[in-house]
Motif scaffolding. Structure first.
Motif, PDB file in Angstrom:
ATOM      1  N   VAL A   1       6.686   2.437  26.833  1.00  0.00           N
ATOM      2  CA  VAL A   1       5.513   1.806  27.452  1.00  0.00           C
ATOM      3  C   VAL A   1       5.332   0.398  26.897  1.00  0.00           C
ATOM      4  CG1 VAL A   1       2.993   1.899  27.638  1.00  0.00           C
ATOM      5  CG2 VAL A   1       4.338   3.984  27.963  1.00  0.00           C
ATOM      6  N   GLU A   2       5.448   0.243  25.589  1.00  0.00           N
ATOM      7  CA  GLU A   2       5.267  -1.067  24.968  1.00  0.00           C
ATOM      8  C   GLU A   2       6.322  -2.058  25.456  1.00  0.00           C
ATOM      9  OE1 GLU A   2       3.258  -3.646  23.725  1.00  0.00           O
ATOM     10  OE2 GLU A   2       2.472  -1.795  22.851  1.00  0.00           O
TER      11      GLU A   2
ATOM     12  N   ARG B   1       7.740  -2.063  28.381  1.00  0.00           N
ATOM     13  CA  ARG B   1       7.380  -2.469  29.749  1.00  0.00           C
ATOM     14  C   ARG B   1       6.236  -3.479  29.730  1.00  0.00           C
ATOM     15  NH1 ARG B   1      11.802   0.525  29.921  1.00  0.00           N
ATOM     16  NH2 ARG B   1      12.541   0.763  32.060  1.00  0.00           N
ATOM     17  N   ARG B   2       5.277  -3.272  28.865  1.00  0.00           N
ATOM     18  CA  ARG B   2       4.185  -4.233  28.759  1.00  0.00           C
ATOM     19  C   ARG B   2       4.709  -5.611  28.369  1.00  0.00           C
ATOM     20  NH1 ARG B   2      -0.011  -3.591  24.862  1.00  0.00           N
ATOM     21  NH2 ARG B   2      -1.033  -5.178  26.131  1.00  0.00           N
TER      22      ARG B   2
ATOM     23  N   GLU C   1       5.734  -5.522  33.079  1.00  0.00           N
ATOM     24  CA  GLU C   1       5.909  -4.447  34.051  1.00  0.00           C
ATOM     25  C   GLU C   1       4.868  -3.350  33.822  1.00  0.00           C
ATOM     26  OE1 GLU C   1      10.733  -5.305  34.107  1.00  0.00           O
ATOM     27  OE2 GLU C   1       9.970  -3.348  33.435  1.00  0.00           O
ATOM     28  N   GLN C   2       4.775  -2.429  34.784  1.00  0.00           N
ATOM     29  CA  GLN C   2       3.788  -1.359  34.709  1.00  0.00           C
ATOM     30  C   GLN C   2       4.429  -0.038  34.308  1.00  0.00           C
ATOM     31  OE1 GLN C   2       2.376  -1.670  38.788  1.00  0.00           O
ATOM     32  NE2 GLN C   2       0.382  -2.438  38.107  1.00  0.00           N
ATOM     33  N   SER C   3       3.596   0.811  33.683  1.00  0.00           N
ATOM     34  CA  SER C   3       4.008   2.169  33.325  1.00  0.00           C
ATOM     35  C   SER C   3       3.030   3.157  33.944  1.00  0.00           C
ATOM     36  CB  SER C   3       4.021   2.359  31.807  1.00  0.00           C
ATOM     37  OG  SER C   3       4.901   1.451  31.181  1.00  0.00           O
TER      38      SER C   3
ATOM     39  N   GLU D   1      -1.794  -2.450  33.570  1.00  0.00           N
ATOM     40  CA  GLU D   1      -0.493  -2.355  32.901  1.00  0.00           C
ATOM     41  C   GLU D   1      -0.048  -0.914  32.738  1.00  0.00           C
ATOM     42  OE1 GLU D   1      -0.182  -5.756  29.674  1.00  0.00           O
ATOM     43  OE2 GLU D   1      -2.174  -4.836  29.636  1.00  0.00           O
ATOM     44  N   ILE D   2      -1.018  -0.028  32.509  1.00  0.00           N
ATOM     45  CA  ILE D   2      -0.718   1.392  32.339  1.00  0.00           C
ATOM     46  C   ILE D   2      -1.588   2.176  33.315  1.00  0.00           C
ATOM     47  CG2 ILE D   2      -0.641   3.343  30.748  1.00  0.00           C
ATOM     48  CD1 ILE D   2      -0.483   1.353  28.442  1.00  0.00           C
TER      49      ILE D   2
ATOM     50  N   PHE E   1      -2.854   1.606  22.728  1.00  0.00           N
ATOM     51  CA  PHE E   1      -2.579   0.299  23.345  1.00  0.00           C
ATOM     52  C   PHE E   1      -3.914  -0.398  23.612  1.00  0.00           C
ATOM     53  CE2 PHE E   1       0.543   3.472  24.747  1.00  0.00           C
ATOM     54  CZ  PHE E   1       1.722   2.933  24.241  1.00  0.00           C
TER      55      PHE E   1
ATOM     56  N   ALA F   1      -4.147  -3.154  26.313  1.00  0.00           N
ATOM     57  CA  ALA F   1      -3.608  -2.902  27.651  1.00  0.00           C
ATOM     58  C   ALA F   1      -4.715  -2.709  28.675  1.00  0.00           C
ATOM     59  CB  ALA F   1      -2.701  -1.677  27.630  1.00  0.00           C
ATOM     60  N   LYS F   2      -4.447  -3.127  29.908  1.00  0.00           N
ATOM     61  CA  LYS F   2      -5.351  -2.882  31.028  1.00  0.00           C
ATOM     62  C   LYS F   2      -4.988  -1.523  31.643  1.00  0.00           C
ATOM     63  CE  LYS F   2      -4.145  -6.785  32.918  1.00  0.00           C
ATOM     64  NZ  LYS F   2      -4.032  -7.912  33.889  1.00  0.00           N
TER      65      LYS F   2
END
Length: 733
Positions: free
Chosen positions: A414-415, A417-418, A422-424, A538-539, A506, A509-510
């Motif tokens: 996940v980190e 991708r951030r 990119e999105q997860s 983001e997630i 996170f 993160a949004k």
């Protein structure tokens, strides 16, 4: 054959209200002054009431003709065609549903008999001022969401949660127009001209569907394509051919949340919006759709399963998108599977059916293997997009705290991708915060007062919710059983609890949560989906709603929190549904073409055959193995099943009736069927009613409906006991 009845002739009228177990749903009346014809919608007296009905044919009863009451009036509506009457009768016979209940599905629109008239409608007519109150902004957003559909003042005020004075103020300001318009307007013509440029397998598949439509007659095609392969564009070519022939097309979608994105694609392809039919449509628009469909002035309908019962005049094509989806099975009221009913209706009216899915139901796969359905395959994603890589994370080797569910490998992915912009997506098929609330002092689990089900904590609502009956209550401070305070604790994760963990791990993160219970309206859900597609999260944390056709261009990672969840229990379709869901969810990753997708499945059973099949990607091997196992067991699709659910306020009475039914199983034994039960249903009490199940298993070709009808007719149930018959059950709760 349809016929006209002169005034005073005996006619049989099918009613839309139940008439009691001893009656068929068709009563005799005298034709009114001016006569009536088969298929006419009529209003008839029944006791002191006036009821809606349809002239089904000549009267057949032996009631004294001199005492027959006359039809009150013939309604101003296009008569129901013989094709639809035949479909309703056969569907009722197949599902063992009383005809009135089935007919009610075909008349779910207000004011069917009202003559054409005018009404006041509201539309956006000018630019919005820079400064708007919240209420005025809601009105403008609601009108935009209606997409030009007819909206009355009451419907607009309800959608915008405002008073009529707010709308009137916008009318005075020139932002909203108030006009007199015909009550029911035809839908704009759709242009079936050339669409997008197809590639590879898409060309051959589209050509085959167009050829089948051009040939005419009934046929069913399984359109199997990997996620992102362009199935929608292929079957829209079949829709275009149907329109060119002057016939009507119906596209069924499993989820109302999919409708907005799909309608945008249809409008881009055909130059106008089609008719919509689902629970989010206003009553005014429902009437308009029903009327225009019956008059042939709605060329295409996009809707939920109930759209199958609309009064089409020239139905040429039915598309069942995501045909494997369990949402197509109606689980209360009339119990039917819209996928199977779509095939039945098409066979009656000579239409084509397209069953589209990346992971088809085993029933459809077997029908294609046996040659009953044509099969078309799309093996690659559209354009440059590639299928995601799939890996397992063996949770037996992870050392997680008791209140943590995201493994370190998944967190690192996940980190990454951030960092790449990119999105997860983190997928967990459990709504709410926690599935169980337990007392640490005595072990009591908080259950519903009306059902034998544990209440789910929804922390956003600050309530416990029963997912069976919808009852809610506050999270208790003290244990309802032992009275000890401060020891109530949530057990297990739901998406809300997972979101809490994500926010801690996170913090920058949004986040976005997609769960059907978190949105008060389809419009709010649609808006959130659009925001995610634009990259405003983001997630994404979601339940199975995220698996149904959404396209998020920036999404490259899917993490399944508990891939083993669906394998629990004794459902004969557990393996099939887990396989479908995991493949569908994984397919959300890497759809844009310029980013490689990755799906990580957290599992404690990496050697499980289903998990290995999901990771291995050999779908045909999975279907062959699953089919062979079902065949050896004699269960669907290689056998027939019927579920009988008895319910009543007294558990002893329900069990006694079930036991007496079991003792009289002669009609079932004569067709070689096996009867299991009575036994408590897995959820043995819902809304205060105790539930007992009996299960019938028979050979694939056994006449199970006739046997069940004869079997149940032997006993008259008490007035407070209900019997529900589920032919081809999809769930066993």
């Amino acid at each position: 054959m349809d016929r006209v009845f002169a005034a005073g002739e005996r006619v049989g009228v099918a009613l839309t209200e139940p008439l009691g177990r001893a009656l068929t749903g068709v009563l005799d009346y005298r034709a009114p002054e001016g006569g009536c014809g088969t298929g006419d919608f009529v209003e008839v007296p029944l006791g002191p009431r006036r009821m809606l009905g349809v002239v089904w044919g000549p009267g057949t009863g032996d009631f004294d003709a001199a005492k027959l009451r006359a039809v009150s009036r013939v309604l101003d509506a296009r008569p129901m065609r013989a094709e639809l009457r035949n479909f309703l009768s056969r569907a009722a016979d197949y599902t063992l549903t009383p005809l009135p209940a089935m007919l009610r599905l075909a008349t779910r629109a207000p004011g069917l008999g009202e003559p054409p008239g005018l009404r006041r409608v509201y539309r956006l007519s000018g630019p919005a001022p820079n400064k708007l109150t919240d209420a005025r902004l809601r009105v403008i957003e609601a009108l935009r969401d209606f997409g030009g559909a007819s909206v009355t003042l009451g419907e607009l005020c309800e959608a915008a949660a405002c008073s009529s004075s707010v709308v009137k103020g916008l009318v005075k300001a020139g932002v909203v127009s108030e006009d007199e318009a015909p009550r029911d307007l035809p839908f704009p013509d759709l242009n079936p001209a050339d669409g997008v440029t197809l590639q590879g397998d898409q060309v051959a598949a589209a050509d085959a569907l167009v050829a089948a439509l051009a040939q005419g007659g009934y046929g069913t095609t399984l359109l199997k394509g990997v996620t992102g392969s362009g199935k929608t564009e292929v079957y829209l070519e079949a829709v275009a051919e149907c329109l060119r022939q002057g016939r009507q097309a119906l596209v069924l979608l499993p989820e109302i949340a999919l409708t907005a994105e799909f309608l945008t694609r249809v409008e881009a392809r055909f130059g106008a919006r089609p008719a919509e039919w689902h629970s989010g449509v206003t009553q005014t628009e429902r009437r308009r759709v029903w009327k225009m469909v019956s008059e042939g002035r709605a060329q295409m309908v996009v809707g939920a399963r109930s759209a199958l019962f609309l009064p089409f005049q020239q139905l040429g094509l039915i598309v069942v998108d995501e045909e494997h989806d369990t949402s197509y099975k109606q689980e209360d009221g009339v119990l039917y599977n819209a996928r199977d009913m779509a095939v039945l209706r098409a066979s009656i009216c000579g239409a084509q059916v397209v069953l589209a899915s990346a992971t088809p139901s085993l029933e459809s796969w077997v029908n294609a293997e046996q040659g009953k359905y044509t099969r078309l395959d799309l093996g690659a994603r559209y354009g440059t997009a590639e299928l995601p890589e799939m890996r397992a994370i063996d949770m037996r080797g992870e050392r997680l705290a008791s209140n943590r569910w995201i493994s370190d490998p998944l967190a690192r992915a996940v980190e990454a991708r951030r960092a790449a912009g990119e999105q997860s997506l983190l997928f967990l098929n459990r709504r709410g915060y926690a599935p169980v609330t337990i007392c640490r002092a005595c072990g009591h689990q908080v259950g519903c007062d009306h059902c034998d089900a544990r209440m789910v904590e929804h922390r956003f609502l600050k309530r416990l919710v029963c997912h069976q009956c919808g009852a809610t209550k506050p999270v208790p401070e003290a244990c309802p059983s032992c009275g000890v305070e401060g020891r109530m604790a949530p057990v297990g994760p739901g998406v809300e609890r997972l979101a809490e963990e994500v926010a801690e791990r996170f913090p920058e993160a949004k986040l976005a949560i997609l769960s059907s219970d978190l949105f008060g309206s389809a419009r709010a859900l649609k808006q959130r989906i659009e925001e995610i597609a634009r990259g405003e999260a983001e997630i994404v944390i979601g339940t199975q709603i995220v698996a149904k056709g959404h396209n998020f261009p920036l999404l490259t990672l899917v993490g399944v929190i508990d891939a083993d969840l669906g394998l629990q229990g004794s459902d004969l379709r557990a393996a099939e549904r887990t396989f479908q869901l995991m493949r569908q969810v994984a397919g959300r990753a890497g759809r844009s073409g310029d980013r490689q997708g990755l799906a990580l499945l957290q599992t404690h059973q990496p050697e499980h055959p289903v998990i290995r099949s999901i990771l291995g990607g050999d779908e045909e091997a999975f279907w062959r193995a699953e089919s062979a196992e079902r065949r050896a067991s004699g269960v669907p699709p290689w056998g027939r099943m019927a579920g009988i659910i008895l319910s009543g306020p007294e558990v002893a009475q329900v069990f006694d009736f079930g036991a007496e039914l079991a003792r009289r199983d002669g009609p079932l034994r004569r067709i070689g069927a096996q009867l299991f039960g009575p036994a408590p249903a897995p959820i043995a009490r819902v809304r205060g009613r105790h539930r007992v199940r009996l299960l019938i298993k028979a050979d694939k070709h056994a006449p199970i409906q006739a046997a069940v009808a004869e079997w149940l007719a032997q006993l008259k149930p008490p007035n407070n006991l209900r019997i529900a018959v589920d032919i081809d059950p999809q769930s066993f709760y």
